[in-house]
Structure formats: structure tokens, C-alpha cells
Scaffold this motif. Structure first.
Motif, mmCIF file in Angstrom:
data_model
loop_
_atom_site.group_PDB
_atom_site.id
_atom_site.type_symbol
_atom_site.label_atom_id
_atom_site.label_comp_id
_atom_site.label_asym_id
_atom_site.label_seq_id
_atom_site.Cartn_x
_atom_site.Cartn_y
_atom_site.Cartn_z
ATOM 1 N N CYS A 10 30.060 41.554 -87.986
ATOM 2 C CA CYS A 10 29.284 40.775 -87.027
ATOM 3 C C CYS A 10 29.547 39.281 -87.227
ATOM 4 C CB CYS A 10 27.801 41.082 -87.130
ATOM 5 S SG CYS A 10 27.090 40.926 -88.750
ATOM 6 N N PRO A 11 29.248 38.495 -86.214
ATOM 7 C CA PRO A 11 29.504 37.051 -86.303
ATOM 8 C C PRO A 11 28.520 36.375 -87.252
ATOM 9 C CG PRO A 11 28.367 37.569 -84.258
ATOM 10 C CD PRO A 11 28.683 38.881 -84.920
ATOM 11 N N PRO A 12 28.909 35.221 -87.801
ATOM 12 C CA PRO A 12 28.019 34.504 -88.729
ATOM 13 C C PRO A 12 26.989 33.646 -87.995
ATOM 14 C CG PRO A 12 30.062 33.315 -88.530
ATOM 15 C CD PRO A 12 30.206 34.564 -87.686
ATOM 16 N N THR A 13 26.443 34.184 -86.919
ATOM 17 C CA THR A 13 25.481 33.440 -86.114
ATOM 18 C C THR A 13 24.158 34.176 -86.085
ATOM 19 O OG1 THR A 13 26.229 34.594 -84.132
ATOM 20 C CG2 THR A 13 27.250 32.459 -84.606
ATOM 21 N N TYR A 14 23.125 33.445 -85.753
ATOM 22 C CA TYR A 14 21.801 34.050 -85.647
ATOM 23 C C TYR A 14 21.719 34.716 -84.279
ATOM 24 C CZ TYR A 14 16.948 34.725 -86.840
ATOM 25 O OH TYR A 14 15.749 35.290 -87.183
ATOM 26 N N SER A 15 21.822 36.028 -84.279
ATOM 27 C CA SER A 15 21.771 36.788 -83.030
ATOM 28 C C SER A 15 21.052 38.093 -83.302
ATOM 29 C CB SER A 15 23.185 37.069 -82.517
ATOM 30 O OG SER A 15 23.863 37.932 -83.410
ATOM 31 N N SER A 16 20.680 38.790 -82.236
ATOM 32 C CA SER A 16 20.012 40.077 -82.421
ATOM 33 C C SER A 16 20.955 41.075 -83.090
ATOM 34 C CB SER A 16 19.501 40.618 -81.085
ATOM 35 O OG SER A 16 20.567 40.750 -80.173
ATOM 36 N N TYR A 17 22.239 40.968 -82.804
ATOM 37 C CA TYR A 17 23.226 41.859 -83.412
ATOM 38 C C TYR A 17 23.296 41.629 -84.927
ATOM 39 C CZ TYR A 17 27.657 44.220 -84.274
ATOM 40 O OH TYR A 17 28.622 45.044 -84.759
ATOM 41 N N THR A 18 23.414 40.375 -85.330
ATOM 42 C CA THR A 18 23.494 40.053 -86.758
ATOM 43 C C THR A 18 22.188 40.412 -87.461
ATOM 44 O OG1 THR A 18 25.078 38.298 -86.305
ATOM 45 C CG2 THR A 18 23.935 38.199 -88.419
ATOM 46 N N THR A 19 21.064 40.125 -86.833
ATOM 47 C CA THR A 19 19.766 40.462 -87.415
ATOM 48 C C THR A 19 19.645 41.967 -87.632
ATOM 49 O OG1 THR A 19 18.721 38.539 -86.399
ATOM 50 C CG2 THR A 19 17.260 40.315 -87.089
ATOM 51 N N ALA A 20 20.018 42.754 -86.628
ATOM 52 C CA ALA A 20 19.951 44.212 -86.754
ATOM 53 C C ALA A 20 20.879 44.717 -87.858
ATOM 54 C CB ALA A 20 20.299 44.870 -85.422
ATOM 55 N N ALA A 21 22.069 44.145 -87.940
ATOM 56 C CA ALA A 21 23.023 44.555 -88.980
ATOM 57 C C ALA A 21 22.478 44.242 -90.370
ATOM 58 C CB ALA A 21 24.367 43.862 -88.765
ATOM 59 N N LEU A 22 21.899 43.068 -90.538
ATOM 60 C CA LEU A 22 21.356 42.691 -91.842
ATOM 61 C C LEU A 22 20.147 43.538 -92.221
ATOM 62 C CD1 LEU A 22 21.726 38.805 -91.637
ATOM 63 C CD2 LEU A 22 23.053 40.372 -93.074
ATOM 64 N N LYS A 23 19.300 43.866 -91.246
ATOM 65 C CA LYS A 23 18.128 44.694 -91.520
ATOM 66 C C LYS A 23 18.525 46.079 -92.038
ATOM 67 C CE LYS A 23 14.610 43.055 -88.298
ATOM 68 N NZ LYS A 23 13.952 43.417 -87.014
ATOM 69 N N ALA A 24 19.661 46.559 -91.587
ATOM 70 C CA ALA A 24 20.119 47.890 -91.987
ATOM 71 C C ALA A 24 20.949 47.868 -93.270
ATOM 72 C CB ALA A 24 20.951 48.496 -90.861
ATOM 73 N N SER A 25 21.102 46.700 -93.866
ATOM 74 C CA SER A 25 22.030 46.534 -94.992
ATOM 75 C C SER A 25 21.333 46.344 -96.327
ATOM 76 C CB SER A 25 22.922 45.314 -94.728
ATOM 77 O OG SER A 25 23.665 45.491 -93.551
ATOM 78 N N ASP A 26 22.098 46.651 -97.376
ATOM 79 C CA ASP A 26 21.678 46.358 -98.736
ATOM 80 C C ASP A 26 22.372 45.105 -99.251
ATOM 81 O OD1 ASP A 26 20.123 48.744 -99.043
ATOM 82 O OD2 ASP A 26 21.995 49.856 -99.325
ATOM 83 N N ALA A 27 23.525 44.798 -98.638
ATOM 84 C CA ALA A 27 24.345 43.688 -99.113
ATOM 85 C C ALA A 27 25.219 43.187 -97.965
ATOM 86 C CB ALA A 27 25.224 44.150 -100.267
ATOM 87 N N TYR A 28 25.851 42.054 -98.203
ATOM 88 C CA TYR A 28 26.779 41.521 -97.211
ATOM 89 C C TYR A 28 27.976 40.908 -97.921
ATOM 90 C CZ TYR A 28 24.601 36.989 -98.226
ATOM 91 O OH TYR A 28 24.131 35.864 -98.853
ATOM 92 N N LEU A 29 29.083 40.902 -97.205
ATOM 93 C CA LEU A 29 30.367 40.419 -97.690
ATOM 94 C C LEU A 29 30.834 39.334 -96.734
ATOM 95 C CD1 LEU A 29 32.730 41.115 -99.690
ATOM 96 C CD2 LEU A 29 33.538 42.690 -97.946
ATOM 97 N N ILE A 30 31.452 38.282 -97.271
ATOM 98 C CA ILE A 30 31.889 37.165 -96.429
ATOM 99 C C ILE A 30 33.408 37.089 -96.410
ATOM 100 C CG2 ILE A 30 31.773 34.672 -96.057
ATOM 101 C CD1 ILE A 30 29.189 34.697 -97.796
ATOM 102 N N PRO A 31 34.024 37.471 -95.283
ATOM 103 C CA PRO A 31 35.467 37.250 -95.149
ATOM 104 C C PRO A 31 35.686 35.818 -94.664
ATOM 105 C CG PRO A 31 34.650 38.490 -93.280
ATOM 106 C CD PRO A 31 33.473 38.232 -94.177
ATOM 107 N N ALA A 32 36.687 35.155 -95.195
ATOM 108 C CA ALA A 32 36.950 33.770 -94.790
ATOM 109 C C ALA A 32 38.441 33.477 -94.840
ATOM 110 C CB ALA A 32 36.214 32.796 -95.711
ATOM 111 N N LYS A 33 38.898 32.752 -93.843
ATOM 112 C CA LYS A 33 40.284 32.290 -93.843
ATOM 113 C C LYS A 33 40.323 30.936 -94.531
ATOM 114 C CE LYS A 33 41.984 34.561 -89.709
ATOM 115 N NZ LYS A 33 42.652 34.357 -88.421
#
Length: 157
Positions: free
Chosen positions: A14-37
């Protein structure tokens, strides 16, 4: 059956923005990973994502009790084997940035290698290709480091 019982890992991109998609993804998660160029604006994207994660956890407290989301770390992506001086410099700047150091974010040693076919062939699958020299060993190393990181976060903290 609960998905958590069926799978060891479920990745949600998901995008690194505050959106309903990101919020829903984080709510369902235990952790997060940051890919970066290794790009000039990567630190801004990482900073924005860290702020979004904090905001989502604060505003949705019950979803993150008794434990807050764990930050698995940052994986540099699309890295070429023959990185330019500028790319190497940006990578070092990113690793040593105040944000990363102050946030105590783990920085993966293994980087996701550049693979031109991923961008140009929609049906490209690494496991069915002739990627034995670079992509397959790279992903195997990345998976090993990822599993070690997961072990550290869940079993040693």
C-alpha cells in the motif's frame, strides 16, 4: 479458518499515505516493512510512512492492543549491482539520516536487486525464469535475513 492459521506471512502493498486502504492494511497487520529506492526523496517517504503508522495506531488504539505494530525495517529496492557513486552516496545518506538513526529503524543488509524483466514483462515470474545468477540467490538471501529479523522481533524482544 482464520488466515493467520493458514499462512505464515501475508504481504499487503500500500502507499505511504494516510488513506482508508493504508489504514485497513495496518489494522490487519502485526508489522510493516518499508521498501525504499535510493533516491533523493526516499527519506521524505519514509518519514511520511512512519508518521502515518503512528497516526493510525493512535486513532485506532483498540486494534493495536496489547501490542503496537512492529517495524521490520527498510529494504532498499531496485538496486543495481554496479551502483553509481550517486546511488551509493544516497544509500549512505539514507542509512545515516537523523530520522533513521533516531527512529531506531533496522536497515536490511541485503538489498532487492534490480531485475529489468519485472518492469517489462507482466507475466514474468522469477521462479520460472533463468534468473539463477542474480535474482534467485538475491531473493533467497533477502528471505533469510527477513526470517532472521522476524525471529529477532518476536522471540528476542
Amino acid at each position: 479458518m482464520d488466515l493467520r492459521e493458514q499462512f505464515d506471512f501475508i504481504f499487503i502493498d500500500c502507499p505511504p499515505t494516510y488513506s482508508s486502504y493504508t489504514t485497513a492494511a495496518l489494522k490487519a497487520s502485526d508489522a510493516y516493512l518499508i521498501p525504499a529506492k535510493p533516491e533523493a526523496y526516499s527519506i521524505l517517504g519514509i518519514d511520511m510512512l512512519l508518521k502515518v503508522v503512528d497516526s493510525v495506531q493512535i486513532e485506532n488504539g483498540p486494534y493495536f492492543e496489547p501490542e503496537r505494530l512492529k517495524n521490520i525495517g527498510i529494504i532498499l529496492t531496485d538496486m543495481r549491482g554496479n551502483s553509481s557513486v550517486g546511488e551509493k552516496s544516497l544509500t549512505e545518506d539514507l542509512r545515516k539520516s537523523k530520522l533513521i538513526v533516531n527512529s531506531n529503524v533496522y536497515f536490511f543488509n541485503t538489498q532487492f536487486a534490480h531485475n529489468e524483466y519485472i518492469k517489462t514483462q507482466i507475466d514474468y515470474l522469477i521462479d520460472r525464469s533463468n534468473a539463477d545468477k542474480t535474482s534467485k540467490p538475491n531473493l533467497a538471501n533477502l528471505a533469510q535475513e527477513f526470517l532472521g529479523r522476524i525471529d529477532d522481533l518476536w522471540n528476542n524482544n
